[in-house]
Scaffold this active site. Structure first.
Site, short mmCIF file in Angstrom:
data_model
loop_
_atom_site.label_atom_id
_atom_site.label_comp_id
_atom_site.label_asym_id
_atom_site.label_seq_id
_atom_site.Cartn_x
_atom_site.Cartn_y
_atom_site.Cartn_z
N ASP A 215 0.85 -1.18 0.00
CA ASP A 215 0.00 0.00 0.00
C ASP A 215 0.90 1.24 0.00
O ASP A 215 2.05 1.18 0.43
CB ASP A 215 -0.89 -0.01 1.24
CG ASP A 215 -1.75 1.23 1.34
OD1 ASP A 215 -2.43 1.56 0.36
OD2 ASP A 215 -1.71 1.89 2.39
N ASP B 81 -0.07 5.01 0.88
CA ASP B 81 -0.23 5.98 1.97
C ASP B 81 -0.08 5.30 3.33
O ASP B 81 -0.84 4.40 3.68
CB ASP B 81 -1.61 6.65 1.90
CG ASP B 81 -1.77 7.48 0.64
OD1 ASP B 81 -0.93 8.35 0.40
OD2 ASP B 81 -2.73 7.23 -0.11
N GLY C 127 -7.59 3.65 3.17
CA GLY C 127 -7.58 2.54 2.23
C GLY C 127 -8.73 2.53 1.24
O GLY C 127 -8.71 1.78 0.28
N ARG D 293 -12.02 7.91 -2.32
CA ARG D 293 -12.54 9.12 -1.69
C ARG D 293 -14.04 9.06 -1.48
O ARG D 293 -14.56 9.40 -0.41
CB ARG D 293 -12.18 10.35 -2.54
CG ARG D 293 -10.76 10.82 -2.40
CD ARG D 293 -10.49 11.96 -3.33
NE ARG D 293 -10.55 11.53 -4.73
CZ ARG D 293 -10.87 12.30 -5.76
NH1 ARG D 293 -11.19 13.54 -5.56
NH2 ARG D 293 -10.85 11.83 -6.99
N SER E 104 -5.74 6.12 -4.09
CA SER E 104 -5.60 7.54 -4.42
C SER E 104 -5.10 7.73 -5.85
O SER E 104 -4.25 6.99 -6.34
CB SER E 104 -4.61 8.20 -3.45
OG SER E 104 -4.32 9.51 -3.86
N ASP F 46 -1.54 -0.87 6.00
CA ASP F 46 -1.76 -0.28 7.31
C ASP F 46 -3.22 -0.03 7.61
O ASP F 46 -3.56 0.39 8.72
CB ASP F 46 -0.99 1.04 7.44
CG ASP F 46 -1.56 2.14 6.57
OD1 ASP F 46 -2.02 1.84 5.44
OD2 ASP F 46 -1.53 3.31 7.00
#
Length: 247
Positions: free
Chosen positions: A22, A24, A72, A75, A141, A199
């Site tokens: 991942d 971010d 995760g 948006r 994202s 995360d």
């Protein structure tokens, strides 16, 4: 070190052929910026549209609310999930407006200050590459390519599947495993020989549902609950930093 190319990897990684990271919060230190942008946006909306129950009128929490409802996810999915947790179900057009407002705040932060990569993750990716293990980056994202480029780590990854690619291919977001499975497909490695490093609860769930060989949860938060939450939702192991996967 004994001179073998995988000498620095812990044993659980040595039979893998690929690892999907991942972006971010795992590769780049951008989760806090995302959370701050969401807080500004959500708090403004909650002030103008108070939830029906008094207990739901508290401000957005950059740790718990972000992890539980937004982290995760795309948006739109994240915005809708958080608002639903406060008893609010606005029209899709309103959800989109909220998501776009957050996007403008995050984009301004990225332009002004950039983002750094976590050194431990960078060390791990380099060790994996030396061992012949292919690496991919995944993100819900649309900023992922820019984030990785600004952090000077884009060239460390063989594959990137980001929000723009997900939209183009019609891939559903986490906790569905489609983003991770697409990354593994592009790497040419089956999920059963690939690890996922995540995360977010939604990302850990996606890794488990995708049948990946190993799901590593990353709990950078020093609080006692973060790691247990990831384990409950499907992580095989939890580390504070991916660099801990180096012997």
């Amino acid at each position: 070190m004994n001179g073998e190319p995988d000498a620095m990897l812990v044993p659980i990684l040595r039979n893998l052929r690929a690892v999907v990271f991942d972006t971010d919060g795992v590769i780049t230190d951008s989760a806090r910026a995302h959370a701050a942008a969401w807080k500004t946006t959500f708090d403004a909306y909650l002030a103008e549209h108070p939830p029906p129950e008094p207990g739901q009128r508290r401000c957005f929490d950059v740790r718990d609310d972000y992890r539980l409802h937004v982290d995760g996810r795309s948006r739109l999915d994240g915005a809708a999930a958080f608002l639903a947790s406060r008893g609010l179900h606005p029209l899709p057009e309103t959800v989109r407006t909220i998501a776009e407002a957050k996007e403008r705040l995050f984009s301004a932060r990225l332009r002004e200050q950039g983002m750094d990569a976590y050194p431990g993750t960078v060390r791990l990716v380099r060790a994996l590459r030396r061992a012949g293990v292919r690496c991919a980056a995944v993100s819900a994202s649309r900023h992922a390519r820019e984030l990785l480029a600004r952090a000077a780590v884009l060239d460390l990854f063989d594959v990137l599947v980001d929000g723009a690619e997900a939209a183009r291919l019609g891939l559903p977001g986490k906790p569905r495993p489609d983003l991770f499975l697409e990354a593994a497909r592009r790497l040419g490695v089956p999920a059963g020989r690939t690890a996922v490093v995540e995360d977010a609860v939604a990302g850990v769930q996606a890794g488990r549902r995708g049948g990946f060989a190993l799901v590593v949860g990353v709990a950078r938060d020093p609080g006692p609950d973060a790691g247990q939450r990831l384990l409950r939702h499907g992580a095989d192991i939890v580390v504070r930093d991916p660099g801990e996967l180096l012997a």
